[in-house]
Design a protein around this motif. Structure first.
Motif, PDB file in Angstrom:
ATOM      1  N   MET A 238      20.227 -29.551   5.353  1.00  0.00           N
ATOM      2  CA  MET A 238      21.294 -28.595   5.618  1.00  0.00           C
ATOM      3  C   MET A 238      22.099 -28.168   4.602  1.00  0.00           C
ATOM      4  N   VAL A 239      22.844 -29.279   4.165  1.00  0.00           N
ATOM      5  CA  VAL A 239      23.797 -29.178   2.973  1.00  0.00           C
ATOM      6  C   VAL A 239      23.183 -28.524   1.574  1.00  0.00           C
ATOM      7  N   GLY A 240      22.080 -29.059   1.485  1.00  0.00           N
ATOM      8  CA  GLY A 240      21.201 -28.697   0.315  1.00  0.00           C
ATOM      9  C   GLY A 240      20.848 -27.262   0.556  1.00  0.00           C
ATOM     10  N   ILE A 241      20.358 -26.815   1.407  1.00  0.00           N
ATOM     11  CA  ILE A 241      19.980 -25.357   1.612  1.00  0.00           C
ATOM     12  C   ILE A 241      21.211 -24.478   1.568  1.00  0.00           C
ATOM     13  N   LEU A 242      22.217 -24.829   2.156  1.00  0.00           N
ATOM     14  CA  LEU A 242      23.382 -24.078   2.025  1.00  0.00           C
ATOM     15  C   LEU A 242      24.009 -23.907   0.644  1.00  0.00           C
ATOM     16  N   VAL A 243      23.898 -25.163   0.002  1.00  0.00           N
ATOM     17  CA  VAL A 243      24.356 -24.916  -1.683  1.00  0.00           C
ATOM     18  C   VAL A 243      23.347 -24.026  -2.235  1.00  0.00           C
ATOM     19  N   ALA A 244      21.956 -24.254  -2.046  1.00  0.00           N
ATOM     20  CA  ALA A 244      20.934 -23.539  -2.696  1.00  0.00           C
ATOM     21  C   ALA A 244      21.239 -21.928  -2.584  1.00  0.00           C
ATOM     22  N   PHE A 245      21.465 -21.651  -1.104  1.00  0.00           N
ATOM     23  CA  PHE A 245      21.514 -20.292  -0.987  1.00  0.00           C
ATOM     24  C   PHE A 245      22.690 -19.550  -1.697  1.00  0.00           C
ATOM     25  N   LEU A 246      23.801 -20.470  -1.491  1.00  0.00           N
ATOM     26  CA  LEU A 246      25.240 -19.749  -2.408  1.00  0.00           C
ATOM     27  C   LEU A 246      24.998 -19.651  -3.589  1.00  0.00           C
ATOM     28  N   ALA A 247      23.876 -20.687  -4.246  1.00  0.00           N
ATOM     29  CA  ALA A 247      24.040 -20.475  -5.784  1.00  0.00           C
ATOM     30  C   ALA A 247      23.018 -19.541  -6.086  1.00  0.00           C
ATOM     31  N   GLY A 248      22.049 -19.142  -5.206  1.00  0.00           N
ATOM     32  CA  GLY A 248      21.020 -17.954  -5.311  1.00  0.00           C
ATOM     33  C   GLY A 248      21.952 -16.765  -5.007  1.00  0.00           C
TER      34      GLY A 248
ATOM     35  N   THR B 204       0.805  -1.181   0.030  1.00  0.00           N
ATOM     36  CA  THR B 204       0.024  -0.081  -0.157  1.00  0.00           C
ATOM     37  C   THR B 204       0.980   1.132   0.034  1.00  0.00           C
ATOM     38  N   LEU B 205       2.000   1.276   0.646  1.00  0.00           N
ATOM     39  CA  LEU B 205       2.821   2.354   0.734  1.00  0.00           C
ATOM     40  C   LEU B 205       3.797   2.489  -0.217  1.00  0.00           C
ATOM     41  N   ASN B 206       4.049   1.595  -1.070  1.00  0.00           N
ATOM     42  CA  ASN B 206       4.593   1.310  -2.061  1.00  0.00           C
ATOM     43  C   ASN B 206       6.418   1.595  -1.760  1.00  0.00           C
ATOM     44  N   LEU B 207       6.628   0.674  -0.676  1.00  0.00           N
ATOM     45  CA  LEU B 207       7.798   0.691  -0.134  1.00  0.00           C
ATOM     46  C   LEU B 207       8.731   0.005  -0.897  1.00  0.00           C
ATOM     47  N   PRO B 208       9.915   0.623  -1.313  1.00  0.00           N
ATOM     48  CA  PRO B 208      10.968   0.065  -1.936  1.00  0.00           C
ATOM     49  C   PRO B 208      11.737  -1.200  -1.309  1.00  0.00           C
ATOM     50  N   TYR B 209      12.249  -2.264  -2.314  1.00  0.00           N
ATOM     51  CA  TYR B 209      12.921  -3.399  -1.738  1.00  0.00           C
ATOM     52  C   TYR B 209      14.211  -2.686  -0.866  1.00  0.00           C
ATOM     53  N   PRO B 210      14.477  -3.300   0.320  1.00  0.00           N
ATOM     54  CA  PRO B 210      15.624  -2.714   1.133  1.00  0.00           C
ATOM     55  C   PRO B 210      16.852  -3.446   0.658  1.00  0.00           C
ATOM     56  N   GLY B 211      16.993  -4.017  -0.140  1.00  0.00           N
ATOM     57  CA  GLY B 211      18.196  -4.624  -0.709  1.00  0.00           C
ATOM     58  C   GLY B 211      18.576  -5.994  -0.094  1.00  0.00           C
ATOM     59  N   MET B 212      19.582  -6.526  -0.654  1.00  0.00           N
ATOM     60  CA  MET B 212      19.836  -7.909  -0.341  1.00  0.00           C
ATOM     61  C   MET B 212      20.660  -7.906   1.083  1.00  0.00           C
ATOM     62  N   ILE B 213      21.462  -7.006   1.067  1.00  0.00           N
ATOM     63  CA  ILE B 213      22.545  -6.831   2.531  1.00  0.00           C
ATOM     64  C   ILE B 213      21.695  -6.663   3.739  1.00  0.00           C
ATOM     65  N   VAL B 214      20.574  -5.434   3.444  1.00  0.00           N
ATOM     66  CA  VAL B 214      19.664  -5.290   4.594  1.00  0.00           C
ATOM     67  C   VAL B 214      18.761  -6.407   4.891  1.00  0.00           C
ATOM     68  N   THR B 215      18.212  -6.968   3.813  1.00  0.00           N
ATOM     69  CA  THR B 215      17.471  -8.253   4.090  1.00  0.00           C
ATOM     70  C   THR B 215      18.171  -9.287   4.751  1.00  0.00           C
ATOM     71  N   LEU B 216      19.201  -9.665   4.334  1.00  0.00           N
ATOM     72  CA  LEU B 216      20.108 -10.635   5.067  1.00  0.00           C
ATOM     73  C   LEU B 216      20.484 -10.245   6.550  1.00  0.00           C
ATOM     74  N   VAL B 217      20.890  -9.089   6.564  1.00  0.00           N
ATOM     75  CA  VAL B 217      21.565  -8.637   8.069  1.00  0.00           C
ATOM     76  C   VAL B 217      19.987  -8.848   8.952  1.00  0.00           C
ATOM     77  N   GLY B 218      18.970  -8.168   8.524  1.00  0.00           N
ATOM     78  CA  GLY B 218      17.670  -8.111   9.259  1.00  0.00           C
ATOM     79  C   GLY B 218      17.466  -9.443   9.697  1.00  0.00           C
ATOM     80  N   TYR B 219      17.219 -10.376   8.580  1.00  0.00           N
ATOM     81  CA  TYR B 219      16.946 -12.014   8.856  1.00  0.00           C
ATOM     82  C   TYR B 219      17.810 -12.447  10.029  1.00  0.00           C
ATOM     83  N   PHE B 220      18.892 -12.659   9.504  1.00  0.00           N
ATOM     84  CA  PHE B 220      19.920 -13.250  10.627  1.00  0.00           C
ATOM     85  C   PHE B 220      19.744 -12.722  11.923  1.00  0.00           C
ATOM     86  N   GLY B 221      19.841 -11.482  11.932  1.00  0.00           N
ATOM     87  CA  GLY B 221      19.877 -10.781  13.317  1.00  0.00           C
ATOM     88  C   GLY B 221      18.778 -10.888  13.946  1.00  0.00           C
ATOM     89  N   LEU B 222      17.602 -11.057  13.623  1.00  0.00           N
ATOM     90  CA  LEU B 222      16.489 -11.200  14.267  1.00  0.00           C
ATOM     91  C   LEU B 222      16.250 -12.894  14.497  1.00  0.00           C
TER      92      LEU B 222
END
Length: 221
Positions: free
Chosen positions: A140-150, A43-61
């Protein structure tokens, strides 16, 4: 001796049912909260915060949630985590709505597919009561590989690899749903907060991966 064994068995069943009930209740609430935050972002049409902010926010929380998972603060952290992920999802959904004439249909289809997969796999694990703990290491291995590939697909702009990663995540998240549900049933997971986080992340990634594949193969300009 037999009486004590029966009492312990009954207590274990009651504890498992309690963890299941609390997990699904908290998961339902966090999914609704996450959807509400995504709607606010759209609704507010917020911009995507970016990959770095998303990853830091996710892993921090995620770190905070894990740290406080045995206290009431853990519930607050879960809502902070899922709300944050909902906010990051909003700009992505807006992109699909704006990029494709059938954007709303794609989102609803991905949402419906995610629901069907989750309910089907959960029902299978609950009714058969099979032990899927053997999948833990592979996942665990599959998710790590997929994450790095992503990450590589995003950094080097490789569309084919991006599609392959989405397909991998659909399979891996489906396996994680079976694994986490099995862990709860067989007493391997007794913390409903961490079980909720695991299932939420599975659903989030499952939905976004399905949406990406639908956008490529079913999107209409």
């Amino acid at each position: 001796m037999r009486l004590n064994t029966a009492i312990r068995s009954e207590a274990g069943i009651l504890e498992t049912n309690k963890v299941l009930r609390n997990t699904y209740l908290l998961l339902s609430m966090t999914l609704l909260f996450s959807a509400a935050m995504a709607a606010v972002a759209m609704t507010l049409n917020l911009p995507y915060p970016g990959m770095i902010v998303t990853l830091v926010g996710y892993f921090g929380l995620l770190f905070l949630t894990t740290k406080f998972s045995n206290s009431a603060w853990g519930i607050l952290c879960v809502f902070a985590l899922t709300g944050f992920m909902g906010m990051t999802l909003g700009p992505m959904l807006n992109m699909y709505v704006q990029a494709f004439s059938n954007g709303h249909e794609l989102i609803l289809t991905a949402l419906g597919g995610t629901g069907v997969i989750f309910l089907g796999l959960s029902a299978y694990a609950l009714t058969t009561r099979k032990d899927f703990s053997f999948m833990g290491g592979f996942l665990m291995v599959g998710i790590l590989v997929a994450f790095l590939a992503g990450l590589a697909a995003m950094l080097f702009s490789i569309p084919a690899l991006n599609l392959a990663v989405s397909a991998m995540f659909i399979l891996l998240m489906s396996g994680l749903i079976l694994y986490q549900t099995s862990e709860i049933i067989h007493g391997g997971e007794t913390n409903y907060i961490m079980a909720t986080v695991s299932l939420y992340v599975s659903l989030y990634n499952l939905f976004t991966s399905l949406l990406q594949l639908l956008g490529v193969f079913g999107g209409e300009d």
